[in-house]
Motif scaffolding. Structure first.
Motif, PDB file in Angstrom:
ATOM      1  N   LEU A 102       9.994   3.864  -7.337  1.00 16.45           N
ATOM      2  CA  LEU A 102       9.991   3.383  -6.090  1.00 16.45           C
ATOM      3  C   LEU A 102       8.411   2.407  -5.829  1.00 16.45           C
ATOM      4  N   ARG A 103       7.864   2.230  -6.354  1.00 18.31           N
ATOM      5  CA  ARG A 103       7.152   1.871  -6.587  1.00 18.31           C
ATOM      6  C   ARG A 103       7.469   0.340  -7.031  1.00 18.31           C
ATOM      7  N   ALA A 115       1.304  -1.193  -0.042  1.00 20.27           N
ATOM      8  CA  ALA A 115      -0.095  -0.165   0.175  1.00 20.27           C
ATOM      9  C   ALA A 115       1.151   1.070   0.195  1.00 20.27           C
ATOM     10  N   THR A 116       1.596   1.154   0.489  1.00 17.71           N
ATOM     11  CA  THR A 116       2.348   2.251   0.447  1.00 17.71           C
ATOM     12  C   THR A 116       3.284   2.518  -0.681  1.00 17.71           C
ATOM     13  N   ALA A 117       3.450   1.357  -1.608  1.00 14.61           N
ATOM     14  CA  ALA A 117       4.504   1.576  -2.685  1.00 14.61           C
ATOM     15  C   ALA A 117       3.253   2.290  -3.438  1.00 14.61           C
TER      16      ALA A 117
END
Length: 130
Positions: free
Chosen positions: A115-116, A104-106
């Motif tokens: 970075l995703r 979820a952060t990515a």
């Protein structure tokens, strides 16, 4: 085992076309994750080129390629394509594909934020001569 394999690069004259392919190791990957195309030119940072959504097929493009490149996918073949038309010498780079991280952060990052993404392929060289 997750893997992505790029192909289709080559040498082309300015104004020409190439179609890159990114084949995933399983259908699961295209069904559940965005797939992105990125490129890295000599001496430059890797940058996002285009992304296709897993859910609705929505597409995203860098300003530098809008109107010239088209991303698409064939889930039956586990493959994402990047059709590149009207190529320019500045499109010369190694082109990579990658899958969105299961985080979820990515996934809160910008759709072309490096970075995703993870599981980068080995890359395919595109060279456009003037």
């Amino acid at each position: 085992q997750v893997s992505l394999v790029e192909s289709g690069g080559g040498l082309v004259q300015a104004g020409g076309s190439l179609r890159l392919s990114c084949t995933a190791s399983s259908k699961f990957i295209l069904d559940y994750y965005h797939i992105g195309w990125f490129r890295q030119a000599p001496g430059k940072e890797r940058e996002g080129v285009s992304v296709i959504s897993h859910s609705d097929g929505r597409t995203y493009y860098a300003d530098s390629v809008k109107g010239r490149f088209t991303i698409s996918k064939d889930n039956a073949k586990n493959t994402v394509y990047l059709q590149m038309n009207s190529l320019k010498p500045e499109d010369t780079a190694v082109y990579y594909c990658a899958k969105e991280k299961n985080s979820a952060t990515a996934q809160a990052l910008g759709v072309m934020d490096l970075l995703r993404y993870e599981y980068w392929g080995q890359g395919t060289q595109v060279t456009v001569s003037s």
